[in-house]
Design a protein around this motif. Structure first.
Motif, PDB file in Angstrom:
ATOM      1  N   PRO A 292       5.223  -7.367   9.902  1.00  0.00           N
ATOM      2  CA  PRO A 292       5.916  -6.427   9.005  1.00  0.00           C
ATOM      3  C   PRO A 292       5.087  -5.202   8.610  1.00  0.00           C
ATOM      4  N   ARG A 293       3.806  -5.194   8.919  1.00  0.00           N
ATOM      5  CA  ARG A 293       2.996  -4.001   8.616  1.00  0.00           C
ATOM      6  C   ARG A 293       2.971  -3.004   9.759  1.00  0.00           C
ATOM      7  N   TYR A 477       3.053  -5.948   0.777  1.00  0.00           N
ATOM      8  CA  TYR A 477       2.380  -5.164   1.812  1.00  0.00           C
ATOM      9  C   TYR A 477       1.907  -3.828   1.280  1.00  0.00           C
ATOM     10  N   ASP A 478       0.791  -3.407   1.823  1.00  0.00           N
ATOM     11  CA  ASP A 478       0.298  -2.059   1.570  1.00  0.00           C
ATOM     12  C   ASP A 478       0.123  -1.408   2.944  1.00  0.00           C
ATOM     13  N   GLY A 528      10.563  -4.537  -6.737  1.00  0.00           N
ATOM     14  CA  GLY A 528      10.808  -3.857  -5.465  1.00  0.00           C
ATOM     15  C   GLY A 528      11.953  -4.480  -4.706  1.00  0.00           C
ATOM     16  N   TYR A 529      12.045  -4.071  -3.433  1.00  0.00           N
ATOM     17  CA  TYR A 529      13.118  -4.572  -2.569  1.00  0.00           C
ATOM     18  C   TYR A 529      12.537  -5.585  -1.590  1.00  0.00           C
ATOM     19  N   ASN A 545       9.606 -10.926   2.276  1.00  0.00           N
ATOM     20  CA  ASN A 545       8.760  -9.749   2.486  1.00  0.00           C
ATOM     21  C   ASN A 545       9.167  -8.671   1.504  1.00  0.00           C
ATOM     22  N   ARG A 546       8.166  -8.026   0.925  1.00  0.00           N
ATOM     23  CA  ARG A 546       8.536  -6.843   0.154  1.00  0.00           C
ATOM     24  C   ARG A 546       8.712  -5.688   1.127  1.00  0.00           C
TER      25      ARG A 546
END
Ligand code: ATP
Ligand code: MG
Length: 560
Positions: A292-293, A477-478, A528-529, A545-546
């Protein structure tokens, strides 16, 4: 006439062509990926542009695999590319092609070039060819093999194909101009010998055409009118045109395709080259192409991005003739805006702190009503359980808060979203001095519509009832990179963000979450979403997952 379309410079060219009745008024584009990796968000821009331009002009767009380089290509990539293009919302109908379908035809065209004295077999080594090519300031030197007879060239080229020579022993070159100011025109290589099993043609061929030769002719054979590609091919355009002009394909097609270049998409805090993305995957810096990143389409999909948000992004960035860097915050803004309008709101406590409401009857449960989306009344309401024991976020309580802390403090009050106002009566700690729970009281009249519901309490927090809570895992995640432009580093990998993923176990979600469809996107109130991870999430252990946090730096920047 298509003049009411959003005008980018490519549409302008097309409008002119339509007006001049060029190509019999047809628009036919293609998306030509090389199947040597998964598609990324940059490809999405190209897909939206190629398929979108065709759609907007009543035209057609082909999907063509540019599979001329067998050593790096795999079927897995072909499959993933088809999945991703479809998922983005585009359809090539029955127009799926492979450059390898044209290998025989391209070979015959090369024979034609030889016969016309426009191509020759050259035995210089790769290093020699480079030396002979000259530089930008110095003209090149002609190869000693340049003036071989047509017959000798035909014989050698046939023997190249027959496998008589080793890899690298000789090449077929176009005979153009060693003094051309454009290096690409200094007798470019058209064919090389390469023994590699091709994912479609197997071991049938041991010579493979170069991209600069195969591409324009594949376009011509498919009757492509506008061959849209990225800027780095500008210098190759004269060679593109040379192939179109000098190969006689009139028996197979009548088109005269035109190459048009646009600026590739670069995103901040991201790398976009497939080579680098592949390195991240193969060396385990990420969990796979669909991590996902990753800026891959499969990564964005797994993260929770929707096709419409990506198409929206591609539309907003537009099409330019100069390379630039797009702020990743714009991509985030697009999904945030979409989900704000249609994602269902849910309460989930990420880092739980238990509270016990001492004046709330033991065993009692109230089902309180709350809205599913304050932006969209049509999404209705749902009921959430309230009981004596609740979870709130650890960060919603501070024992010794600074002045402007508007959440819960000892003796202070906090409003619980869609429920009551509570007051912190006592802080319970373990032997290590860590806070383990809070004893609170509640104001029974403060429920929405109740006599004291309008009481002024500054903070409002989300919460979840302890006996009803569903345990979930949440992944935050960032950016994958710390540097805005990792490509500028000596080694882009040194810019990797070691904190790009945070995994939180034991998060507490409201019970209804288990009943919502798997593909749903949610707003976890104040967090967040989110969406369920399509691979890791299971009915008995949901993993979220964000997609993106709530803070919108892009909206702030763009409002100023
Ligand atoms: P990469 O450099 O990432 O390996 P590529 O250009 O080699 O990409 P291809 O499979 O050849 O990858 O690309 C297919 C199409 O997508 C080409 O027309 C290419 O110009 C386009 N494309 C690739 N990267 C971008 C990008 N960052 N922005 C816009 N279009 C892109
Ligand atoms: Mg390429």
């Amino acid at each position: 006439m298509a003049s009411d379309l959003p005008v980018n410079f490519i549409q302008n060219i097309i409008n002119q062509d339509l007006e001049a009745d060029k190509n019999d008024g047809k628009v036919h584009t293609r998306f030509p990926p090389e199947p040597n990796g998964y598609l990324h968000i940059g490809h999405a821009k190209s897909i939206c542009l190629n398929f979108g331009t065709a759609l907007a002009n009543n035209g057609l767009c082909n999907l063509r695999f540019d599979d001329t380089n067998p050593s790096k290509e795999e079927v897995e990539y072909v499959d993933s590319i088809m999945t991703d293009v479809k998922w983005l919302g585009f359809d090539w109908d029955d127009r799926l092609f492979y450059a390898s379908d044209y290998f025989e035809q391209l070979y015959q065209y090369a024979v034609g070039l030889i016969k016309a004295g426009k191509a020759y077999v050259c035995n210089l080594t790769a290093d020699q060819i480079r030396d002979y090519r000259g530089t930008l300031t110095e003209p090149g030197k002609e190869s000693p093999y340049r003036n071989r007879s047509v017959d000798e060239n035909l014989d050698l080229f046939e023997r190249m194909r027959a496998g008589e020579f080793e890899d690298g022993y000789c090449v077929l070159r176009a005979k153009i101009d060693m003094k051309s100011p454009n290096m690409n025109m200094r007798d470019p290589v058209l064919y090389r010998i390469l023994r590699a099993t091709h994912h479609r043609t197997g071991d049938k061929w041991c010579i493979y055409p170069m991209y600069d030769y195969a591409h324009p002719l594949s376009d011509a054979l498919e009757n492509i009118t506008h061959s849209i590609c990225t800027l780095e091919f500008s210098d190759h355009r004269p060679l593109y045109d040379w192939c179109i002009e000098n190969v006689d394909y009139s028996g197979e097609a009548q088109s005269r395709p035109q190459q048009i270049e646009f600026a590739r998409l670069n995103l901040t805090y991201t790398v976009m080259s497939k080579r680098k993305l592949r390195e991240l995957v193969e060396n385990g810096y990420v969990d796979g192409w669909d991590d996902p990143r990753m800026p891959t389409i499969s990564g964005l999909r797994r993260r929770g991005y929707t096709p419409s948000s990506i198409r929206d992004f591609c539309e907003r960035i537009g099409v330019a003739k100069r390379n630039s860097m797009v702020d990743i915050a714009l991509l985030e803004h697009c999904i945030r805006e979409e989900l704000n309008a249609n994602a269902i709101r849910v309460m989930t406590v990420l880092r739980p702190l238990k509270i016990v409401i001492e004046n709330y009857p033991e065993g009692q449960v109230e089902w309180l009503e709350t809205e599913n989306n304050p932006e969209n009344e049509a999404m209705g309401k749902r009921k959430i359980p309230f009981s004596r024991e609740l979870y709130i976020e650890q960060e919603d309580f501070m024992e010794n808060p600074p002045k402007k802390f508007f959440r819960l403090r000892p003796g202070g009050e906090l409003r619980l979203k869609s429920a009551y106002i509570i007051k912190c009566e006592q802080v319970i700690k373990n032997d290590a001095g860590e806070i383990t729970e809070l004893i609170c009281s509640y104001d029974p009249d403060s429920k929405s519509g109740g006599p004291t519901s309008g009481r002024k309490v500054k903070g409002t927090a989300h919460w979840v009832s302890v006996p009803h809570a569903v345990d979930v895992e949440v992944r935050l995640y960032d950016n994958l990179f710390l540097s805005e432009n990792p490509d500028e580093e000596d080694d882009y990998k040194t810019a990797l963000n070691p904190a790009s993923r945070e995994i939180l176990q034991g998060c507490k979600a409201e019970p209804g979450i288990a009943e919502l469809p798997q593909g749903n996107k949610y707003q976890f109130l104040r967090q967040g979403y989110f969406c369920q991870d399509s691979i890791l999430s299971k009915p008995d252990k949901m993993v979220f997952n964000r997609i993106v946090s709530l803070r919108d730096t892009w909206a702030k920047v763009s409002k100023n």
